[in-house]
Write an enzyme that holds these catalytic residues in place. Structure first.
Site, PDB file in Angstrom:
ATOM      1  N   ALA A 227       0.845  -1.203   0.000  1.00  0.00           N
ATOM      2  CA  ALA A 227       0.000   0.000   0.000  1.00  0.00           C
ATOM      3  C   ALA A 227       0.875   1.246   0.000  1.00  0.00           C
ATOM      4  O   ALA A 227       0.583   2.239  -0.689  1.00  0.00           O
ATOM      5  CB  ALA A 227      -0.916  -0.006   1.221  1.00  0.00           C
ATOM      6  N   GLU A 228       1.963   1.202   0.766  1.00  0.00           N
ATOM      7  CA  GLU A 228       2.896   2.337   0.848  1.00  0.00           C
ATOM      8  C   GLU A 228       3.493   2.651  -0.526  1.00  0.00           C
ATOM      9  O   GLU A 228       3.580   3.806  -0.933  1.00  0.00           O
ATOM     10  CB  GLU A 228       4.010   1.977   1.850  1.00  0.00           C
ATOM     11  CG  GLU A 228       5.185   2.930   1.842  1.00  0.00           C
ATOM     12  CD  GLU A 228       6.081   2.798   3.073  1.00  0.00           C
ATOM     13  OE1 GLU A 228       5.705   2.134   4.044  1.00  0.00           O
ATOM     14  OE2 GLU A 228       7.172   3.392   3.048  1.00  0.00           O
ATOM     15  N   ARG A 229       3.895   1.606  -1.235  1.00  0.00           N
ATOM     16  CA  ARG A 229       4.543   1.836  -2.540  1.00  0.00           C
ATOM     17  C   ARG A 229       3.533   2.292  -3.579  1.00  0.00           C
ATOM     18  O   ARG A 229       3.837   3.168  -4.396  1.00  0.00           O
ATOM     19  CB  ARG A 229       5.283   0.559  -2.963  1.00  0.00           C
ATOM     20  CG  ARG A 229       6.494   0.351  -2.076  1.00  0.00           C
ATOM     21  CD  ARG A 229       7.160  -1.004  -2.161  1.00  0.00           C
ATOM     22  NE  ARG A 229       8.135  -1.082  -1.078  1.00  0.00           N
ATOM     23  CZ  ARG A 229       8.677  -2.208  -0.612  1.00  0.00           C
ATOM     24  NH1 ARG A 229       8.358  -3.362  -1.171  1.00  0.00           N
ATOM     25  NH2 ARG A 229       9.540  -2.174   0.385  1.00  0.00           N
TER      26      ARG A 229
ATOM     27  N   ALA B  52       2.781   5.961  -3.093  1.00  0.00           N
ATOM     28  CA  ALA B  52       3.929   6.771  -3.535  1.00  0.00           C
ATOM     29  C   ALA B  52       3.924   6.904  -5.061  1.00  0.00           C
ATOM     30  O   ALA B  52       4.236   7.973  -5.610  1.00  0.00           O
ATOM     31  CB  ALA B  52       5.232   6.133  -3.062  1.00  0.00           C
TER      32      ALA B  52
END
Ligand SMILES: Cc1cc2nc3c(=O)[nH]c(=O)nc-3n(C[C@H](O)[C@H](O)[C@H](O)COP(=O)(O)OP(=O)(O)OC[C@H]3O[C@@H](n4cnc5c(N)ncnc54)[C@H](O)[C@@H]3O)c2cc1C
Length: 381
Positions: free
Chosen positions: A241-243, A246
């Protein structure tokens, strides 16, 4: 990917909010090295913009993943990337595991206030001696009856000086390597916790980044997010989810940077005509625009995979590697074509150049993305 009128309206809402509640204060927050996270998140939370996909029972929007794509693209247009990063930590880096694996009790107490913007969250994985190699973390949570006793340190933690709680990754057994870790909801009001120092950074200066210390800090075992011993695996999933966010954010700011650069070059005269009439410049900008377009549509393909409930690891990884490399080219080219003014701190290009350098390092460095890809492509013997 198709967007509906509802998506378009949401895009406008986020864009307006960024222009009204972030951009006018960007210079001030950059110079103080901090933005008021509770105040800003509160404004986003009041409009239901934090956690658009999360369960409405805990204050989420219950919307589809396209809203997350739009959220990312639009906060990416912020005049200071530090705030975009901080917002995305709140929505897509510190909270996905809690939403997916947390108990209802934890979600009511910590997720719901985070989505309202009343509580600020951080993701605490990196340590002084372990960043890329997450299996090397050393912070321990030793069980004492119904409590975890936590000792260790976390480094480079975004929102770290303002956070009300952390999604903390710690060792809960002596198994070593990626085994025996757990994710723990750690309230920062816990005795034994302290902010060891606020860090001074090259870019993203409006966002606070901290080193955190834990000395015999006790939290209930009931604060464990998901399964004891599965923290590494849960964090690997949270990284996706973080990537992805981003990568969505990258589209917002790279597109804006190109638009602003083209506008400048349309006006700036040299050799008796606007600089934009130089074919070399046109081609360079067109080339970058094409690369941004490729990433945008790759992101949309990734979003379709997420919406189909399939594993998007490869998409998130290829997207992150591509985005990290692309922003470096975009920032460098935009600065170059501005000439001397591009190098001045008073101009947006200088901040943009500094802010964007992070993407190839944070959330998994380019080389870590290559390592994941090499494995997934069967290239590792
Ligand atoms: C501004 C900022 C905000 C951050 N926010 C957070 C946060 O909120 N929470 C959090 O937990 N962490 C956060 N981080 C930490 C970030 O995720 C790490 O810095 C990153 O994962 C790299 O870890 P490291 O710094 O320990 O570098 P190292 O692991 O020491 O690696 C150094 C370099 O070695 C190279 N490298 C690494 N692995 C390999 C390999 N296998 N093969 C070849 N080369 C390799 C890469 O170029 C890498 O940049 C943040 C960092 C920064 C700078």
């Amino acid at each position: 990917m198709q967007f509906t009128e509802e998506h378009d309206l949401f895009r406008k809402t986020v864009r307006d909010l960024v222009e009204r509640e972030i951009n006018p204060y960007a210079d001030e927050w950059e110079s103080t090295g901090m933005f008021p996270a509770h105040e800003v998140f509160g404004k986003f939370g009041a409009l239901g913009i934090l956690g658009v996909e999360y369960d409405p029972a805990f204050g989420g929007g219950g919307a589809d993943h396209r809203f997350t794509v739009i959220f990312g693209e639009e906060i990416g247009r912020a005049a200071t990337q530090g705030v975009a990063m901080a917002l995305s930590v709140q929505t897509d880096m510190a909270t996905p595991s809690l939403h997916r694996y947390g108990t209802d009790e934890l979600k009511h107490r910590y997720l719901a206030p985070a989505l309202r913007g009343e509580m600020v969250a951080s993701i605490a994985v990196t340590e002084p001696d372990a960043g890329s190699d997450v299996a090397g973390i050393a912070t321990t949570a030793r069980r004492d009856g119904d409590e975890w006793v936590i000792n260790g340190a976390k480094l480079y933690i975004t929102n770290g000086t303002q956070a009300d709680w952390l999604c903390l990754l710690a060792r809960t057994s002596d198994e070593g390597g990626y085994r025996g870790m757990s994710q723990i909801l750690f309230p920062t009001s816990t005795p034994g916790f302290s902010v060891a120092r606020k860090l001074d950074k090259l870019g993203n200066r409006s966002s606070d980044t901290a080193e955190l210390s834990f000395v015999d800090a006790r939290v209930p075992v009931a604060n464990t997010i998901g399964e004891i011993g599965r923290g590494f695996q849960q964090q690997m999933s949270q990284f996706q989810a973080e990537r992805l966010i981003a990568n969505y954010i990258t589209i917002g700011h790279t597109q804006l940077a190109l638009e602003r650069t083209a506008d400048y070059l349309r006006e700036r005269q040299a050799f008796g005509k606007p600089l934009l009439s130089q074919q070399y410049i046109q081609f360079k900008l067109a080339e970058l625009e094409a690369e941004i377009d490729l990433l945008r549509h790759y992101n949309y393909a990734a979003a379709e995979v997420v919406m189909a409930g399939e594993d998007a690891t490869r998409f998130a990884t290829i997207g992150k590697l591509t985005a990290g490399r692309l922003v470096r080219k975009v920032a460098d080219t935009c600065l170059q074509f501005h000439g001397g003014i591009g190098y001045m701190e008073e101009h947006w290009t200088a901040r943009y150049f500094r802010d964007t350098r992070l993407l190839s390092i944070g959330g998994g460095a380019d080389e870590v993305m290559l390592q994941v890809l090499a494995r997934s492509s069967g290239l590792v013997p």
